[in-house]
Write a protein that holds these residues in place. Structure first.
Motif, short mmCIF file in Angstrom:
data_model
loop_
_atom_site.label_atom_id
_atom_site.label_comp_id
_atom_site.label_asym_id
_atom_site.label_seq_id
_atom_site.Cartn_x
_atom_site.Cartn_y
_atom_site.Cartn_z
N LEU A 89 7.04 2.77 17.19
CA LEU A 89 8.69 2.47 16.74
C LEU A 89 9.60 3.89 17.08
N LYS A 90 10.81 3.35 17.70
CA LYS A 90 11.46 4.60 18.14
C LYS A 90 11.64 5.78 17.00
N GLY A 91 11.55 6.82 17.69
CA GLY A 91 11.48 8.41 16.96
C GLY A 91 10.44 8.61 16.36
N VAL A 92 9.35 7.89 16.05
CA VAL A 92 8.11 8.23 15.38
C VAL A 92 7.29 8.86 16.05
N SER A 93 7.03 9.98 15.57
CA SER A 93 5.85 10.95 16.22
C SER A 93 4.57 10.78 15.30
N ILE A 94 3.52 11.50 15.78
CA ILE A 94 2.25 11.31 14.89
C ILE A 94 2.45 11.97 13.63
N PRO A 95 3.33 13.09 13.72
CA PRO A 95 3.43 13.65 12.11
C PRO A 95 4.47 12.69 11.30
N THR A 96 5.32 12.17 11.91
CA THR A 96 6.10 10.92 11.16
C THR A 96 5.22 9.99 10.68
N ALA A 97 4.53 9.52 11.55
CA ALA A 97 3.55 8.16 11.08
C ALA A 97 2.52 8.68 9.89
N SER A 98 2.13 9.63 10.21
CA SER A 98 1.25 10.31 8.83
C SER A 98 1.97 10.35 7.52
N ALA A 99 3.35 10.65 7.61
CA ALA A 99 4.00 10.91 6.39
C ALA A 99 4.49 9.44 6.01
N ILE A 100 4.61 8.62 6.72
CA ILE A 100 4.91 7.37 6.35
C ILE A 100 3.55 6.75 5.55
N LEU A 101 2.64 7.01 6.01
CA LEU A 101 1.24 6.72 5.57
C LEU A 101 1.00 7.37 4.30
N THR A 102 1.35 8.71 4.25
CA THR A 102 0.99 9.36 3.18
C THR A 102 2.16 8.87 1.67
N LEU A 103 3.36 8.69 2.07
CA LEU A 103 4.23 8.19 1.08
C LEU A 103 3.86 6.78 0.48
N ILE A 104 3.10 6.11 1.34
CA ILE A 104 2.80 4.75 0.81
C ILE A 104 1.55 4.87 0.15
N ASP A 105 0.75 5.75 0.63
CA ASP A 105 -0.77 5.99 -0.16
C ASP A 105 -1.30 7.39 0.02
N PRO A 106 -0.66 7.98 -0.85
CA PRO A 106 -1.05 9.68 -1.22
C PRO A 106 -2.31 9.77 -1.50
N GLU A 107 -3.14 8.85 -2.12
CA GLU A 107 -4.63 8.87 -2.51
C GLU A 107 -5.42 9.08 -1.22
#
Length: 182
Positions: A89-107
């Protein structure tokens, strides 16, 4: 205080304080795991939470592209594929991708971040990229393994381990974040 090991640091410094704004965002996004997709507006909120610098890039993603990608991300169990899909996706770096996953599943996830990485490097948990930039999948995979191992030992969500590293680095940092030697 200097700690001799990561487990020692985590036992003494384990964070319990999520900001109210982040806690509210996690609650707002809680349904995503169940419905197995997220909207473009949710995508933009998650990306902005990590970094608003690329907001114009995030907005270049169509609703259809975000929905399609999110369904694929939430359907696969393959971590490499998840990361590759999100970073397509446009603009999504590895840190941003990891943030998305974290917000969805912080466990299960924590954000890969310059601060947490530099601290792990200082403590010997990771052996390369002392400045904590230029991540590739192997870096994120190693990082996530470390966080999950520590979270399992402490019986806490992965996000708590990551947040502890972030906060401890911020508390003990000397010099400028992006120009310092770890």
């Amino acid at each position: 205080m200097r700690y001799r090991s990561l487990p020692e640091l985590l036992k003494r410094e384990l964070s319990t304080d999520e900001t109210e704004a982040t806690a509210a965002l996690v609650r707002e996004l809680r349904h995503i795991k169940r419905v197995k997709q997220f909207s473009r507006s949710e995508f933009i909120k998650m990306c902005r939470w990590k970094s608003s610098r690329a907001i114009h890039q995030y907005r270049r993603n169509t609703s259809a592209a975000v929905r399609r990608t999110s369904r694929e991300v939430l359907r696969t169990r393959n971590e490499r594929q998840r990361l590759e899909l999100l970073t397509s996706l446009k603009g999504v770096s590895i840190p941003t991708a990891s943030a998305i996953l974290t917000l969805i599943d912080p466990e299960r996830y924590g954000v890969i971040d310059i601060r947490a990485w530099q601290l792990l490097f200082r403590m010997g948990g990771v052996k390369k990229k002392p400045y904590g930039v230029g991540f590739v999948f192997a870096d994120w995979d190693r990082y996530l393994s470390i966080l999950r191992e520590e979270a399992r030992a402490l019986r806490v969500p992965v996000r708590r381990v990551e947040l502890t590293l972030f906060e401890y680095h911020r508390k003990t940092q000397k010099g400028r974040l992006y120009n310092q030697r770890a």
